[in-house]
Design an enzyme around this catalytic site. Structure first.
Site, PDB file in Angstrom:
ATOM      1  N   GLU A 132     107.545  33.581  -9.531  1.00 16.83           N
ATOM      2  CA  GLU A 132     107.240  32.882  -8.898  1.00 16.83           C
ATOM      3  C   GLU A 132     106.198  32.167  -8.655  1.00 16.83           C
ATOM      4  O   GLU A 132     105.781  32.693  -9.488  1.00 16.83           O
ATOM      5  CB  GLU A 132     108.328  34.570  -7.467  1.00 16.83           C
ATOM      6  N   PRO A 133     105.810  31.718  -7.150  1.00 13.43           N
ATOM      7  CA  PRO A 133     104.789  31.840  -6.918  1.00 13.43           C
ATOM      8  C   PRO A 133     103.477  32.852  -6.566  1.00 13.43           C
ATOM      9  O   PRO A 133     102.067  32.964  -7.417  1.00 13.43           O
ATOM     10  CB  PRO A 133     104.569  31.584  -5.144  1.00 13.43           C
ATOM     11  N   GLY A 136     104.794  36.673 -12.276  1.00 14.85           N
ATOM     12  CA  GLY A 136     105.157  35.934 -13.741  1.00 14.85           C
ATOM     13  C   GLY A 136     105.358  37.500 -13.975  1.00 14.85           C
ATOM     14  O   GLY A 136     106.242  37.451 -14.513  1.00 14.85           O
ATOM     15  N   HIS A 354      89.483  16.297 -37.019  1.00 10.06           N
ATOM     16  CA  HIS A 354      89.497  15.038 -36.606  1.00 10.06           C
ATOM     17  C   HIS A 354      88.245  14.239 -36.050  1.00 10.06           C
ATOM     18  O   HIS A 354      88.018  13.289 -36.055  1.00 10.06           O
ATOM     19  CB  HIS A 354      90.724  14.571 -35.553  1.00 10.06           C
ATOM     20  N   GLU A 379     107.421  33.136 -21.339  1.00  6.23           N
ATOM     21  CA  GLU A 379     107.750  34.149 -21.906  1.00  6.23           C
ATOM     22  C   GLU A 379     107.107  35.171 -22.494  1.00  6.23           C
ATOM     23  O   GLU A 379     107.466  36.597 -23.545  1.00  6.23           O
ATOM     24  CB  GLU A 379     109.087  33.380 -22.977  1.00  6.23           C
TER      25      GLU A 379
END
Ligand SMILES: Cc1cc2nc3c(=O)[nH]c(=O)nc-3n(C[C@H](O)[C@H](O)[C@H](O)COP(=O)(O)OP(=O)(O)OC[C@H]3O[C@@H](n4cnc5c(N)ncnc54)[C@H](O)[C@@H]3O)c2cc1C
Length: 399
Positions: A132-133, A136, A354, A379
């Site tokens: 939810e806002p 977490g 790179h 998760e």
């Protein structure tokens, strides 16, 4: 299906065939177009259609429901290959896999028969929604609620956040509070199977705002879900009446399997970063020789390769233990923590190798560098994994 226990990376003939098939699919159908979809942040519909034809939405769904009935280990091998191609492609399958796991493990017979056959073909795809806002990591702190009306129907209210596949999914497994006074809070949490029209941003009682703009992990949408009196029939509590108050336990169980899945995604990202670094470092020359010949770069390659191998071994071990019916919460946490960090580190090292081109959108590594950090968060963040791992170590080794 038998679990090969001789080594953690050995593949059965079936596993060899299926991973080779998915690797070719990634090489020919995903990698060449990933940059374009990423730059436009466009959903890779044609790739997803091909994945349906290959049966990739039903890998772990039992054959009696039209799936392949394969184990977590084989699934993890497939996810590694998809993620090696583009992490967003594995993201389309990931939440679907969690949804099908929830149904297979906790669903009633009626729920399984209703949804699993259509999920196996990818006709309907699944999402899951805990965050939810304001919440977490601390899942028990969620505020969304469901109340039962006189007719038996439940009504969901509240705001959900970060729902991967939130718009295009046809099923969302939503965790809410059905008893806000329960102590401890997890006992008052229930998982509802919410059916909705895929792609519709407004249905009665549910609004899906425009997708969240992200630094990476593009193409696949992450959305909010705003519930305002969304009605769910009584028989859509996951597991039927017995599922009331079981939502937290059900979701945590699924997330444990999900951690192996995220670990496999990390291995795929670490693998692709390694491949790109190996290729570029042998092509690019400085001071009269390929940069791979400079010891500082050789050492980077050595560390990347070692990290990759360790991440894969941890992931395969956790998957095989789960398949063998052994307790694997600790191993899944370790695999997720290590493989997601390995993905981020290999992506960064490949980018450094790179040089300036790593910073150019012309090069694949630029996208991978933006994609990789998701794995540190989704998760369960790395910090939360460490809490889980530490707790489990202490539980298993009481003084
Ligand atoms: C692209 C994307 C896709 C997602 N998809 C989904 C999805 O499909 N469904 C879903 O439900 N969610 C999804 N999520 C949400 C994700 O699971 C959460 O973002 C994650 O669990 C972290 O929660 P948070 O963002 O609220 O951070 P918080 O919980 O606010 O944490 C913030 C920081 O504090 C740290 N922290 C928190 N608690 C502790 C503690 N006790 N000790 C030490 N450190 C702590 C965290 O590790 C983190 O570094 C997604 C997120 C992203 C970015």
């Amino acid at each position: 299906m038998a679990v090969a226990t001789d080594t953690f990376t050995e593949k059965t003939d079936e596993q060899k065939a299926i991973t080779e098939m998915v690797r070719q699919f990634a090489d020919h159908e995903i990698i060449p177009v990933a940059e374009e979809y990423d730059h436009e942040d466009k959903f890779p519909e044609p790739i997803v259609e091909q994945m349906k034809e290959l049966g990739l939405f039903g890998v772990t769904i039992p054959e009696e429901y039209g799936g392949m009935g394969l184990d977590l280990t084989t699934y993890a091998m497939i996810v590694e290959e998809l993620s090696r191609g583009w992490i967003s492609i594995s993201g389309v399958v990931n939440t679907h896999f969690i949804g099908s796991y929830l149904l297979m493990k906790f669903g009633t017979d009626e729920q399984k028969h209703t949804f699993l056959p259509k999920m196996a073909t990818g006709e309907i795809r699944a999402a899951f929604s805990l965050s939810e806002p304001e919440v977490g990591s601390d899942v028990q702190g969620i505020k969304s609620t469901a109340k039962q009306g006189d007719g038996g129907e439940w009504e969901i209210n509240g705001q959900k956040m970060w729902v991967t596949n939130g718009l295009r999914s046809g099923l969302v497994f939503v965790l809410v509070k059905t008893d806000t006074k329960a102590e401890p809070p997890y006992k008052g949490m229930t998982c509802f199977i919410c059916e909705k029209e895929p792609g519709a941003d407004k249905v009665l009682g549910l609004t899906i705002p425009p997708k969240i703009k992200k630094m990476g992990y593009k193409g696949v949408e992450s959305t909010e879900l705003v519930f305002d009196g969304f009605k769910v029939p009584e028989d859509r509590i996951l597991g039927g009446p017995d599922g009331l108050g079981q939502g937290f336990v059900q979701m945590m169980d699924a997330l444990e399997v999900g951690r192996v899945n995220v670990a496999a995604r990390g291995v795929g990202v670490a693998q692709r970063s390694m491949e790109l670094a190996l290729r570029y470092s042998q092509e690019r020359k400085t001071f009269g020789k390929p940069i791979a010949q400079h010891q500082a770069i050789t050492f980077k390659l050595a560390e990347m390769g070692t990290r990759l191998e360790a991440a894969r071994l941890l992931t395969m071990k956790a998957a095989r233990m789960k398949d063998a019916g052994e307790r694997s919460d600790l191993e899944a946490g370790m695999a997720k923590l290590f493989a997601s960090e390995a993905a981020k580190e290999n992506a960064e090292e490949a980018l450094r190798i790179h040089g300036g081109y790593g910073y150019s959108k012309e090069y694949e590594i630029e996208r991978i560098y933006r994609d990789a950090p998701l794995l540190l968060i989704g998760e369960g963040t790395s910090e939360i994994q460490k809490m889980v791992i530490g707790k489990k170590l202490l539980e298993r080794n009481r003084a």
